[in-house]
Design a protein around this motif. Structure first.
Motif, PDB file in Angstrom:
ATOM      1  N   THR A  13       5.607   5.581   1.059  1.00  0.00           N
ATOM      2  CA  THR A  13       5.961   4.363   1.402  1.00  0.00           C
ATOM      3  C   THR A  13       6.934   4.114   2.571  1.00  0.00           C
ATOM      4  O   THR A  13       7.390   2.934   2.733  1.00  0.00           O
ATOM      5  CB  THR A  13       6.699   3.739   0.017  1.00  0.00           C
ATOM      6  N   ASP A  40       5.724   3.392  -6.734  1.00  0.00           N
ATOM      7  CA  ASP A  40       4.445   2.536  -6.482  1.00  0.00           C
ATOM      8  C   ASP A  40       3.273   3.275  -7.077  1.00  0.00           C
ATOM      9  O   ASP A  40       2.111   2.799  -6.593  1.00  0.00           O
ATOM     10  CB  ASP A  40       4.091   2.231  -5.029  1.00  0.00           C
ATOM     11  N   THR A  43      -0.567   1.752  -7.398  1.00  0.00           N
ATOM     12  CA  THR A  43      -1.048   0.769  -6.581  1.00  0.00           C
ATOM     13  C   THR A  43      -1.410   1.104  -5.333  1.00  0.00           C
ATOM     14  O   THR A  43      -1.361   2.158  -5.068  1.00  0.00           O
ATOM     15  CB  THR A  43       0.475  -0.284  -6.525  1.00  0.00           C
TER      16      THR A  43
END
Lengths: 345, 345, 345, 345
Positions: A13, A40, A43
């Motif tokens: 990320t 995350d 996702t």
């Protein structure tokens, strides 16, 4: 031709992770199969990086060993003190590791502990790691299973000083590196000083008392000089996103044709460009690309050498350099996925 | 209390001219009666500077002697080589002149000719001019009828080095000034390099081979050192509008308490602020104000002093310093029209 | 002449608080005696705002009633839902309150609860509050003891639409406000989207589905129209620190001389500047100043009026407007502490 | 597979020319053989664009027919009123031409003369030109020998309005396009308003009375609507280098599922990305890439459709779109040389 490599990216990320993705999607011998993110997981990667919508179809997965079991090569784009926990098992499992973080850069584990504030958990692996600066260690990188990619400042500073130190032309006890960086080097840290309203249209120095890249630079310059070097390193923050500009000062102990020295030193290097005499590189000249551009000056014909060295901190200073190392490791052309020029303006 | 002074501003369309107007409209002892512009004569000043709509009601006038006949004090905010043509007659007519340009800064007319590319037309007046840095020449400025205001880089660099040189603590032969400026120092020059698209989000050095402020800085530092000094001066362009950040390096020849030295040196100075130990000034901390903020460091306790000195190039580096000199000349409080803090963020 | 007023600022660490300080230190009838901060109590105000070093010598104090007991006027520069807890007691104690936050702007407490996500704790005071837009409520502000200063977007949008709505010239059901703001309107919020690396060199809309300033604007425009209005309000984030630019569209239901209408409407207003026909205001023209500059156009002579309205969101959109209200309340000249033009460039 | 095409670029020193080079060096079916520049003929292309050092080894040549004799396809990246002089001979010589300038966009030569201030010299060719927006004219572009690439604003605005107009959902007489651009759209024009110091940290509208892209947009929207459309078009300048953000307003004359409409309209389009409901595109999401990203909203469920449409003005708004057309013309994959995602941040 190199075999297709299955790639895992740990810490996907952050900016370096995104940049790895951007580069590797164009790599003919790489297939990214796992991108991890603790926060995350589950996702789509493209939700975090909308510029990758339609290009990267993966979801983030948790940073578990299982999720990386299928990989040939694992890149770590994590904050410091993360990779060292996972690397031993990955090496054990036969994978090759390219660490963009600081965990395997310093050879002295106690120095690491001092600058990074925690003990190293696998000091025995440090020696096995190869410092991932191809201009210094091309052959050793090719054969490595653990590569410690340099920090962004060290890349710009070391490449700038190298010819002078190799040639023994400068006083190694009074080197000065006045370095300037765009803010993306700090990643997505939620600190007030990195808010737009707090740094736009302004300029400052920081870390004058000591920056973590200082011992790393000193270690490598010391290797080149075959002795300890004295270095004053002052980093500054520029209101821009990408780019490092290192202005380096060395006191010359003899006369020499510096332009020829630099051109000769880097002849054949695919990612070091020595500019014509008198030129001044701009960080935008390397934005988005893996090139380091260097100019050398001797103002007024005096006894001070001034070297100007620019890189894109996220490319030659992070993800691009990692891909360059990867290319060496898999015996692909060194510029695979790195040939496209950056966009300007 | 000082008498009301009638003010003329020659070269009113540039940034320094606009800044003079901004400051002087709040000055209780100043009344601007003439603002000249060759190109814009006859048009309202506020058309060129919409922020002054409703505040300044003057029209630009041609830069003729007649239009300045009524002034007590004339400020020149012109490019170099303009003031020297008009100053003799103005002095003759009994006016006092504050020149923000370079024409009377260098004591050696041949050096001036060399750096500015044209002969000086009134070298006999150079000696009469007082270098307008109040921290050096407060008393002489008060009695001067011709003040040569320092350049923006010299102000930041000289104030940063002064305590070290006065105290004889640094090797005067190897001074380094790595300086960074916002673009407004270049004025409204229509050059490609100053276009937004050409400098936004980028950083570069320039003028490495030699910048016009170098001989000026060397002259003044030489005065302080009572000997020639060796100075490497590398200016850089920051993608911001205002501000200069000078990072100064000097090799210490002895141990000393630098923090106390700086605090003592500038005790009582209204426009020099020595920051607490360990601090790093930001250019936005002086944006719009006349303050010079300085921090002194000795990284790693070594033998290199690092001084960080910031000013707003258009205020302490130009118009504000000129007003500070004006205040001294008319015996007004030194901070008249200069007391308001800048806006941040 | 107005008596000296003792001032308290609640919420002094935010941008609006700093801006209040910057303005009030130049105010001849104001003396700031208390600046509160829950987190920074006990530390110097100038540590948080280095541009105020040497200008403001106060320490932050805790936001307790005791610390404000000595004040005549208290400004709230707090996030929403803070002032409403403290204001009742302050009014009870005879102080006058100028609230820069949202707590007393909406007349309908249930609407407030809906948009701000919490119940109002003193709805009975809402009616007592005067909406602090001098161009609408000059007389009522003068007599008020509780002033609810408008939001930044509402100020720019309302002043832009007012002449058209007052004159009944536009279709009040299809108003469009396409508004752009610098990031300082968001304060120092530590959100990723406000990081330099995340918003520099980029532009976006946000809050399209509904922004808290929408009901406020509709309420006031409805007052002017004496009926509900239909308004589409789309805010955007500009990579700049200060400034709001509202581009307003209204469908004309009749022909009229819009330039004359606007000039007449705002004749005599000290802080609304109607630009000459054809001009386009820039946010930098009001940076640091309290002026709202407005231009009105009818492209192609068609039936759409386009109004361009700019303010500095921290001045006319926050602290400056609060000081303007303060001036009215204490019967000082309306431009006290607000007369200095902003710096440009 | 398409044959290798020999490419000429006329007007190679501008931003669109440089961007064409950046893209075409990665194109497997293109070989750039000539890059013209009247002023820089004889100097290396990489001197003008240092990011291309080591990538492009050509020198600029004069814009003479001889220098283009060897080309299969010629791109014009010239200011308006240049291409029209050279295109007839090139077509005559059997070359295909892709014009990024305005010369062949307007079907009405008298309208062209009115907006561009000079008569068209080959109005007979206008009809032969195909408007190079693949989402409208894919098949005709494939067969064209003269393609008139759309302007940057038109691309963003037309793609945003197209589904609504095709479906007949909005009142075609009251369309509003509030558009914002980065400065690179103006090219390297040496105008004061494009200086960094004059536009940094500020925002403004311009061209409110009439912008050259207005008739172009109206022509194409009129084609879609099969009738004249009423459009208010207000462009604004954002302090950023690249990117266009169009905020479009249309009054809905009926209820409809706008999200589905947009997704359906652009299903299969390689370079139009309809964002999920509720999203807001940022210009940085398309920086350096050829994608147009679009979101559609209906604030408050009312009768106004708000469309947000972003492109990179130099890619989908200029060079990228030209390459997309080129791909169609030579029957290469439509995304050749356009597949790499942009860099973010």
């Amino acid at each position: 031709m190199a075999q297709l490599q299955r790639i895992g990216i740990v810490g996907g990320t952050g900016y370096a992770g995104a940049e790895l993705l951007r580069l590797l999607v164009s790599h003919p011998q790489a297939k990214v199969v796992a991108v991890t993110s603790r926060g995350d997981a589950g996702t789509p990667v493209a939700d975090a990086y909308p510029q990758l919508r339609g290009v990267v179809d993966l979801d983030f997965v948790a940073p578990d060993a299982d999720n990386l079991a299928d990989c040939d090569v694992v890149f770590f784009a994590t904050p410091h003190a993360a990779a060292m926990h996972d690397v031993p098992a990955l090496l054990e499992a036969g994978k090759r590791v390219i660490d963009l973080s600081a965990d395997f850069r310093l050879r002295d584990a106690s120095l690491w502990a001092q600058w990074y504030g925690t003990d190293h958990v696998c000091p025995e692996l440090i020696e096995r790691a190869v410092y991932g600066l191809p201009e210094l260690n091309r052959d050793r990188i090719a054969g490595a299973d653990l590569v410690a990619c340099p920090g962004c400042y060290p890349t710009a500073v070391i490449l700038g000083f190298k010819p002078l130190i190799d040639a023994g032309l400068v006083d190694k006890d009074s080197l000065i590196a006045d370095a300037k960086t765009g803010v993306s080097g700090a990643g997505k840290s939620l600190k007030p000083g990195f808010l737009f309203a707090e740094m736009h249209d302004s300029f400052k120095a920081y870390g004058v008392a000591g920056h973590r890249h200082l011992p790393e630079i000193r270690q490598i310059l010391g290797d080149l000089a075959k002795d300890d070097v004295g270095l004053t390193f002052v980093p500054h923050l520029v209101p821009m996103i990408r780019g490092i500009h290192a202005t380096l000062y060395g006191r010359l102990n003899t006369q020499a044709d510096l332009q020829t020295l630099f051109e000769t030193s880097y002849a054949g290097e695919p990612f070091v460009d020595v500019l014509p005499a008198g030129a001044t590189p701009e960080t935008r000249h390397v934005r988005g690309g893996n090139m380091c551009r260097i100019a050398v000056h001797r103002p007024g014909g005096g006894d001070t050498a001034v070297v100007l060295s620019v890189i894109d901190n996220l490319v030659k200073g992070a993800a691009g350099q990692a891909v360059q190392c990867f290319n060496l490791m898999i015996d692909a052309p060194e510029n695979s996925a790195l040939a496209a020029p950056g966009a300007l303006p």
